[in-house]
Design a protein around this motif. Structure first.
Motif, short mmCIF file in Angstrom:
data_model
loop_
_atom_site.label_atom_id
_atom_site.label_comp_id
_atom_site.label_asym_id
_atom_site.label_seq_id
_atom_site.Cartn_x
_atom_site.Cartn_y
_atom_site.Cartn_z
N TRP A 148 4.15 -96.32 40.10
CA TRP A 148 3.07 -95.63 41.40
C TRP A 148 3.81 -95.67 42.47
O TRP A 148 3.96 -95.07 43.72
CB TRP A 148 2.47 -97.32 41.83
N PHE A 149 5.27 -95.58 42.15
CA PHE A 149 6.27 -94.87 43.79
C PHE A 149 7.11 -93.48 42.70
O PHE A 149 8.06 -93.27 44.08
CB PHE A 149 6.72 -95.26 44.68
N ARG A 150 6.82 -93.54 42.32
CA ARG A 150 8.06 -91.58 41.67
C ARG A 150 6.92 -90.66 42.23
O ARG A 150 6.27 -90.15 41.77
CB ARG A 150 8.00 -91.60 40.28
N PRO A 151 7.57 -89.80 42.94
CA PRO A 151 7.01 -89.39 44.08
C PRO A 151 6.60 -87.57 42.85
O PRO A 151 7.33 -87.56 41.62
CB PRO A 151 7.35 -88.99 45.11
N HIS A 152 5.79 -87.08 43.02
CA HIS A 152 5.22 -85.58 42.52
C HIS A 152 6.95 -84.70 43.27
O HIS A 152 6.84 -84.85 44.57
CB HIS A 152 4.15 -84.97 41.48
N TYR A 153 6.47 -84.13 41.85
CA TYR A 153 8.25 -83.10 42.30
C TYR A 153 7.38 -81.73 43.32
O TYR A 153 7.84 -81.55 44.26
CB TYR A 153 7.93 -81.89 41.16
N TRP A 154 5.78 -81.88 43.44
CA TRP A 154 5.36 -81.40 44.54
C TRP A 154 3.75 -81.72 44.66
O TRP A 154 3.23 -82.47 43.52
CB TRP A 154 4.76 -79.69 43.88
N ARG A 155 3.71 -81.92 45.95
CA ARG A 155 2.13 -82.14 45.73
C ARG A 155 1.55 -81.43 47.54
O ARG A 155 2.40 -80.41 48.23
CB ARG A 155 1.83 -83.73 45.98
N PRO A 156 -0.09 -81.23 47.61
CA PRO A 156 -0.34 -80.45 48.68
C PRO A 156 0.22 -81.09 49.74
O PRO A 156 -0.11 -82.43 49.96
CB PRO A 156 -1.92 -80.22 48.07
N GLY A 157 0.38 -80.56 51.01
CA GLY A 157 0.83 -80.64 51.96
C GLY A 157 2.15 -81.18 52.47
O GLY A 157 3.10 -81.87 53.32
N ALA A 158 2.67 -81.32 51.07
CA ALA A 158 4.72 -82.00 51.41
C ALA A 158 5.24 -80.73 51.41
O ALA A 158 5.38 -80.27 51.10
CB ALA A 158 4.80 -83.37 50.20
N THR A 159 6.48 -81.47 52.65
CA THR A 159 7.52 -80.93 52.41
C THR A 159 8.92 -81.22 51.89
O THR A 159 9.24 -82.44 51.93
CB THR A 159 7.36 -80.21 54.26
N GLY A 160 9.63 -80.62 52.10
CA GLY A 160 11.05 -80.90 51.73
C GLY A 160 11.23 -81.40 50.55
O GLY A 160 9.92 -81.44 48.92
N GLU A 161 12.21 -82.00 50.39
CA GLU A 161 12.14 -82.69 48.70
C GLU A 161 11.52 -84.17 48.00
O GLU A 161 11.96 -84.44 49.03
CB GLU A 161 13.55 -82.83 47.84
N GLN A 162 11.06 -83.90 47.44
CA GLN A 162 10.54 -85.95 47.78
C GLN A 162 11.18 -86.22 46.68
O GLN A 162 11.41 -85.85 45.46
CB GLN A 162 9.17 -85.20 46.69
N LEU A 163 11.49 -87.83 47.20
CA LEU A 163 12.31 -88.24 46.40
C LEU A 163 12.12 -89.91 46.45
O LEU A 163 11.90 -90.27 47.36
CB LEU A 163 13.70 -88.64 46.62
N ALA A 164 12.59 -90.56 45.01
CA ALA A 164 11.77 -91.69 44.80
C ALA A 164 13.40 -92.51 45.40
O ALA A 164 14.22 -91.97 45.35
CB ALA A 164 11.80 -92.39 43.58
N LEU A 165 12.97 -93.74 46.29
CA LEU A 165 15.05 -94.47 46.89
C LEU A 165 15.15 -93.89 48.18
O LEU A 165 16.41 -93.71 47.53
CB LEU A 165 15.53 -95.06 45.68
N GLN A 166 14.73 -93.52 49.23
CA GLN A 166 15.28 -91.82 49.83
C GLN A 166 16.24 -92.75 50.53
O GLN A 166 16.66 -91.92 50.97
CB GLN A 166 13.82 -91.61 50.94
N THR A 167 16.03 -93.94 50.39
CA THR A 167 17.08 -94.81 51.50
C THR A 167 18.25 -94.52 50.70
O THR A 167 19.19 -94.45 51.19
CB THR A 167 16.75 -96.32 51.84
N HIS A 168 18.45 -95.18 49.61
CA HIS A 168 19.95 -94.57 49.00
C HIS A 168 20.61 -93.15 49.47
O HIS A 168 21.53 -93.18 49.81
CB HIS A 168 19.64 -95.27 47.33
N PHE A 169 19.37 -92.37 49.32
CA PHE A 169 20.01 -91.31 49.70
C PHE A 169 20.39 -90.82 50.65
O PHE A 169 21.25 -90.30 51.61
CB PHE A 169 18.91 -90.03 49.21
N ASP A 170 19.82 -91.50 52.14
CA ASP A 170 20.09 -91.30 53.46
C ASP A 170 22.02 -92.11 53.69
O ASP A 170 22.26 -91.97 53.49
CB ASP A 170 19.50 -92.59 54.16
N LEU A 171 21.65 -93.10 52.52
CA LEU A 171 23.02 -94.17 52.68
C LEU A 171 24.09 -92.70 52.19
O LEU A 171 24.94 -93.14 52.64
CB LEU A 171 23.54 -95.48 52.40
N LYS A 172 23.74 -91.81 51.02
CA LYS A 172 25.03 -91.74 50.67
C LYS A 172 25.08 -90.77 51.43
O LYS A 172 26.16 -90.23 51.78
CB LYS A 172 24.02 -91.05 49.53
N ARG A 173 24.85 -89.62 52.20
CA ARG A 173 24.65 -89.02 53.77
C ARG A 173 25.26 -89.78 54.80
O ARG A 173 26.02 -89.31 55.32
CB ARG A 173 23.07 -87.89 53.91
#
Length: 173
Positions: free
Chosen positions: A70-95
């Motif tokens: 239920w929280f896997r983002p669609h690759y695209w949706r109206p109004g969304a900007t940038g890459e849509q990622l599940a588990l964003q905190t994980h990618f933040d920690l990597k960076r």
């Protein structure tokens, strides 16, 4: 290779803090359930037969194994900007930790109230811990644990996904 020592203050400050609180982009619907069950030939009448669902669960429910769906983002949706990622905190920690590679080393899910058609879910992510530097067969880095907690529109806890991650740098060849 630079040695990974202290955890930066901006990363330490994330531990225990709620991040990325968001609501599902559409109410839960059975069409996704039927497609998911069909893909693995899950014929459980609890998901296919409304009378069975009423008798056993007080009405239709979704398979507990679909909680993270239920929280896997669609690759695209109206109004969304940038890459849509599940588990964003994980990618933040990597960076933030400058660890370009990462794996999910393990995961565990705890279930609460069942998710039902029409539910609107809210989720948030919390970094529970970040390890000291470690070296494994894949490289040198850190382990971190992230909880993704989900509630329904009534504020009832429906589950928590816990991810054990390892962010690392590959050994230089």
């Amino acid at each position: 290779m630079a040695e990974i020592m202290d955890i930066p203050d901006q990363v330490s400050a994330l531990i225990g803090e709620i991040q990325y609180k968001e609501q599902s982009t559409f109410p839960i619907e059975m069409g996704y359930v039927y497609t998911s069950c069909a893909s693995v030939q899950n014929g459980n009448p609890l998901y296919w037969n409304p009378a069975v669902a009423e008798e056993l669960a007080g009405g239709p429910i979704t398979p507990p194994t679909m909680l993270s769906v239920w929280f896997r983002p669609h690759y695209w949706r109206p109004g969304a900007t940038g890459e849509q990622l599940a588990l964003q905190t994980h990618f933040d920690l990597k960076r933030l930790l400058d660890l370009p590679e990462a794996i999910i080393a393990g995961s565990e899910t705890a279930f609460g109230e069942p998710v039902r058609p029409g539910d609107v879910l809210t989720t948030y992510q919390v970094v529970r811990s970040i390890s000291e530097p470690k070296t494994t067969k894949v490289g040198h880095g850190r382990f971190w644990v992230i909880d993704v907690t989900i509630t329904n529109q009534r504020g009832e806890w429906v589950g928590t996904d816990t991810y054990d991650c390892f962010g690392y740098r590959r050994p230089q060849q």
